[in-house]
Design a protein around this motif. Sequence first.
Motif, PDB file in Angstrom:
ATOM      1  N   MET B   1       0.831  -1.194   0.000  1.00 28.85           N
ATOM      2  CA  MET B   1       0.000   0.000   0.000  1.00 28.85           C
ATOM      3  C   MET B   1       0.870   1.250   0.000  1.00 28.85           C
ATOM      4  SD  MET B   1      -1.257  -0.209   3.923  1.00 28.85           S
ATOM      5  CE  MET B   1      -0.896   1.238   4.864  1.00 28.85           C
ATOM      6  N   VAL B  40       3.254  -0.527   8.248  1.00 35.49           N
ATOM      7  CA  VAL B  40       3.088   0.879   8.642  1.00 35.49           C
ATOM      8  C   VAL B  40       4.410   1.449   9.156  1.00 35.49           C
ATOM      9  CG1 VAL B  40       1.829   2.416  10.167  1.00 35.49           C
ATOM     10  CG2 VAL B  40       0.681   0.430   9.211  1.00 35.49           C
ATOM     11  N   GLU B  41       5.131   0.635   9.919  1.00 33.77           N
ATOM     12  CA  GLU B  41       6.421   1.094  10.451  1.00 33.77           C
ATOM     13  C   GLU B  41       7.389   1.378   9.314  1.00 33.77           C
ATOM     14  OE1 GLU B  41       6.070  -1.373  14.641  1.00 33.77           O
ATOM     15  OE2 GLU B  41       7.195  -2.207  12.961  1.00 33.77           O
ATOM     16  N   GLU B  43       6.601   2.168   6.275  1.00 35.63           N
ATOM     17  CA  GLU B  43       6.156   3.339   5.525  1.00 35.63           C
ATOM     18  C   GLU B  43       6.600   4.615   6.226  1.00 35.63           C
ATOM     19  OE1 GLU B  43       1.986   3.532   4.770  1.00 35.63           O
ATOM     20  OE2 GLU B  43       2.216   5.272   3.456  1.00 35.63           O
ATOM     21  N   GLU B  44       6.540   4.609   7.564  1.00 30.57           N
ATOM     22  CA  GLU B  44       6.957   5.802   8.296  1.00 30.57           C
ATOM     23  C   GLU B  44       8.453   6.054   8.114  1.00 30.57           C
ATOM     24  OE1 GLU B  44       6.154   5.663  12.471  1.00 30.57           O
ATOM     25  OE2 GLU B  44       6.215   7.839  12.653  1.00 30.57           O
ATOM     26  N   LEU B  45       9.241   4.977   8.162  1.00 31.98           N
ATOM     27  CA  LEU B  45      10.684   5.133   7.955  1.00 31.98           C
ATOM     28  C   LEU B  45      10.964   5.632   6.527  1.00 31.98           C
ATOM     29  CD1 LEU B  45      12.413   2.107   9.704  1.00 31.98           C
ATOM     30  CD2 LEU B  45      12.330   4.472  10.430  1.00 31.98           C
ATOM     31  N   SER B  47       9.006   7.458   4.666  1.00 33.88           N
ATOM     32  CA  SER B  47       8.618   8.867   4.603  1.00 33.88           C
ATOM     33  C   SER B  47       9.731   9.745   5.171  1.00 33.88           C
ATOM     34  CB  SER B  47       7.299   9.036   5.361  1.00 33.88           C
ATOM     35  OG  SER B  47       7.199  10.297   5.921  1.00 33.88           O
ATOM     36  N   HIS B  48      10.348   9.271   6.284  1.00 38.08           N
ATOM     37  CA  HIS B  48      11.474   9.990   6.890  1.00 38.08           C
ATOM     38  C   HIS B  48      12.632  10.082   5.906  1.00 38.08           C
ATOM     39  CE1 HIS B  48      14.502  10.908  10.059  1.00 38.08           C
ATOM     40  NE2 HIS B  48      15.290  10.253   9.221  1.00 38.08           N
TER      41      HIS B  48
END
Lengths: 117, 434
Positions: B1, B40-41, B43-45, B47-48
């Motif tokens: 996703m 999700v984890e 995806e957050e990394l 994005s960072h």
Amino acid sequence: MYSNAMLTKELVAASTVPLVLSVLSEGESYGYALIQRVRELSGGEIEWTDGMLYPVLHWMEREGFVESEWKEAETGRRRKYYQLRKEGRGALAKERKQWLVVHNTLLKLWKAQTRSI
Amino acid sequence: MARGSQHTLETMESPNAFDLNEAIRRWRAEFGSPSPLSAVELEELESHLRDHVAALEASGMSPEAAFRAAVKQLGDRQRVATEFTKINPQRVWLERAIWMAVGVFLFSALLRLADVPSNIIFGHSLGMRWNPALGVALSRFGGLGGVAVMTALLWFVFWRRPGWGRALVGSCERSLLATGAAMVLTLWGCDLLRGWYNYALYRYLPRLHAWLLPTVQPPYPDETVMNRIIMFCGIAENLIWAAALCVLAARVVRARQSFSVAIGAQKNAANGLWLERFMWMIAGWVLVHFGIGELHSAVMLPALWLLQALGSSAVLQHLAGLTTAALHVALWAAPFWVCWIFTTRRPRFAGWMLRAFQQRPFWMSAGVTLLLNVTFLLWPLLEWTGIHVNTPGNGLGPIISEWNFGPWMVVLQRVAPAVLLLVLVRWRMKLREA
């Protein structure tokens, strides 16, 4: 790399939670911006390993200090924004009290010492 | 996703140019498949990473250099994954249970493998000539030494070639059924090997001896001495394993750091991680194969003693047999129950235990060792009362063998580690997808 850093790793680890809580008390933010804000405010003296911040943020979310939300940024990318909750404000107040006690005590000691030198 | 949604950055026209999306795709893949982080984890990394790369590029860095610098600043992949795991008690205990199951399997297989050569070298070559009791003792400890050497060898190989370990774990997770079959076959194969060896030995060794050394009589063992030696070896072996566990646990507790956001904190991080996994492997083995056997005997010895005092009744005997079987299975699964309770029901218990271990390491170690060797305390009592109850090493009572539960238990012991490990791994994969 570590030897150039100003703070010991123990101190960095201890100060992460109050720093993050304090930055979030200025308003909601996301991981990268949080790191940049702390780096900027400390004049580059507080250096984090970026990836290690996220487990701390997730721990704070589990503890109920912060809540998170995915939002679309202006570039069209998605970012996870964190916001302080009431419990987080309580935790911050507690942290603040403790750090101020240490800070004031050290300050008094060092003032007395400069006078005596 | 996440992959689709974030590909809005411009792509390069030239085929040789650096493609950020491709680089990020490869970076994600390097976490392994399935990755230790949830979607999700990750995806957050990601994005960072994209934010950081954009900022570095804006300050005049080339895209490739910016990407490399951002990845480096993100920290050691393994360490980050571990920190993510640490904050979730369910994942922490699941991970521990998995390594315990791995330990049960690995050490059962290694011990079976080590037994055969050590029996050949010590039990028969030396024992035949010198003293059978000494031969038995030497072969027991020789087997233990063999396990130590093989463990060290495995450790060395996976330490020098971390890619192999990752590939092995990855392929195990991709084909659970094949992994389970391989585990059962390995244990079964080791048992077959030992069976063949013993068969050949008892069939041909006397003939070989008579042919090679016709004038030398092999010494015949004195049964009571042999029993004592075997008991002593069992206790000593338990103590060695328990001591190894406690030493490792103390090292792990000392080396443990969490929330280590500081740069430089991940020095030797990979070693620490493997030290901890190794500790849980030994813990699983010690609990299932020694501790549980001991606890089982501690319950069954007085019970069988009581049974003898009550007189022989067929109903009572069968009842005792059934209880023994149930207790054995229940105790075998006990370490994993405890993990499950710590995971889902009472996470606070785990905290109490850890604190107890941190504050009183010596007394906790002594207590655990004593608990794991509780029959050691029961033996003098039984000797004193003069009642002899036959409890074989694997904890199966005498009635069990009459009921013919024995072979089923052996099958269970071969199959159980595989089934357990697969269930745990499947559970972990489910958690990651969530």
